[in-house]
Design an enzyme around this catalytic site. Structure first.
Site, mmCIF file in Angstrom:
data_model
loop_
_atom_site.group_PDB
_atom_site.id
_atom_site.type_symbol
_atom_site.label_atom_id
_atom_site.label_comp_id
_atom_site.label_asym_id
_atom_site.label_seq_id
_atom_site.Cartn_x
_atom_site.Cartn_y
_atom_site.Cartn_z
ATOM 1 N N GLU A 38 0.855 -1.194 0.000
ATOM 2 C CA GLU A 38 0.000 0.000 0.000
ATOM 3 C C GLU A 38 0.895 1.250 0.000
ATOM 4 O OE1 GLU A 38 -1.917 0.202 3.819
ATOM 5 O OE2 GLU A 38 -3.364 1.736 3.213
ATOM 6 N N LYS A 109 -9.581 2.585 -1.623
ATOM 7 C CA LYS A 109 -9.780 1.915 -0.323
ATOM 8 C C LYS A 109 -11.085 2.348 0.342
ATOM 9 C CE LYS A 109 -7.097 0.985 3.922
ATOM 10 N NZ LYS A 109 -5.849 1.320 4.644
ATOM 11 N N CYS A 141 -5.025 -3.263 2.714
ATOM 12 C CA CYS A 141 -4.687 -3.315 4.139
ATOM 13 C C CYS A 141 -5.894 -3.532 5.052
ATOM 14 C CB CYS A 141 -3.886 -2.071 4.524
ATOM 15 S SG CYS A 141 -2.847 -2.410 5.978
HETATM 16 C C1 ACM Z 1 -3.727 0.096 7.214
HETATM 17 O O1 ACM Z 1 -4.853 -0.040 6.750
HETATM 18 N N1 ACM Z 1 -2.789 0.717 6.540
HETATM 19 C C2 ACM Z 1 -3.376 -0.442 8.533
#
Ligand code: ACM
Length: 269
Positions: A38, A109, A141
């Site tokens: 990410e 995201k 993530c």
């Molecule tokens: C995250 O979502 N970067 C922990």
């Protein structure tokens, strides 16, 4: 097909150096689908939205996409990587897919983690990319902690969960084992290593990147200290067998009409 991850150390704000490093490491492999962490190009600990705005790029024609397209083409790679996206006035934490032929897809995201909510706009839709090699369900993530994400991606046809990450909590890698088992899919988590410090803020990323099979079997993993590029051959059709016993099918045995309260429960729009 050949499936892999690049676990790496990234330096905050040094987009050119991070992209160059990834590109150099990726030049050691070919003919594979590789997942990177990410926000691998920018780093993670933004101080504010203005700082994020300066580092974010357009997905379509920004520096990072342009450079990653070159290595994808040269080495016949399908790449999935995380970057900060600028789209009009919005800023997203985005996973980008690039094919060797230059096709670009993006997932923004949906579940923002902790301080990310101060700077990023949240995505609103799920994305499964048919790369021609496999159907890639994109998640980023912290999406791991919401089982709805991997389930929806599976229902949309995903065979592999591609999971760029900057994991800091201790449970993500372990939880992805369950995400793989409950959906009968492969998963690739590509994490960072190292500690990022910005003023009084500091985060240590947990490494432990991994590829899991559809029954949760560990195909390969990395440690928590070193950069690591791993590629393995997988039999993708294993993800199409959803029979968990002779009498149980992971998807057909669902009792969807009983699950409606999940969609109605309180939460963000
Ligand atoms: C995250 O979502 N970067 C922990």
């Amino acid at each position: 097909m050949k499936l892999g991850f690049l676990q790496m150390r990234c330096r905050f704000g040094e987009v050119k150096a991070n992209v160059k490093k990834a590109s150099t490491l990726l030049s050691k492999v070919s003919d594979a689908t590789i997942v990177l962490p990410e926000l691998f190009n920018t780093g993670y600990l933004f101080k504010n939205r203005a700082e994020l705005g300066k580092l974010a790029e357009r997905v379509k024609d920004g520096y990072t996409t342009t450079e990653m397209k070159k290595i994808a083409k040269k080495k016949n790679l399908h790449l999935v990587f995380g970057m900060a996206e600028k789209s009009g006035r919005n800023l997203y934490n985005t996973a980008v897919y690039i094919s060797p032929k230059g096709k670009v897809e993006a997932y923004q995201k949906i579940h923002l983690f902790d301080r990310e909510k101060l700077f990023f706009d949240a995505g609103k839709s799920f994305k499964v990319v048919n790369s021609g090699e496999g159907k890639l369900g994109m998640m980023i993530c912290f999406d791991w902690i919401f089982p709805e994400v991997s389930r929806i991606l599976t229902l949309k046809g995903a065979q592999i969960l591609v999971h760029p990450a900057n994991l800091v909590l201790p449970w993500g890698q372990e939880a992805m084992k369950t995400r793989s088992i409950e959906n009968g899919v492969f998963s690739v988590t590509a994490n960072r290593i190292g500690t990022e410090k910005r003023g009084t803020m500091s985060l240590t990323f947990t490494g432990g990147s991994q590829i899991l099979g559809p029954r949760g079997d560990l195909i390969v993993s990395a440690g928590d200290r070193s950069e690591s590029l791993k590629v393995k051959n997988i039999e993708l059709s294993e993800a199409d067998d959803k029979n968990i016993t002779s009498g149980n099918h992971l998807l057909k045995d669902r009792r969807a009409p009983l699950y409606t309260s999940i969609a109605k429960s309180s939460g963000r729009k």
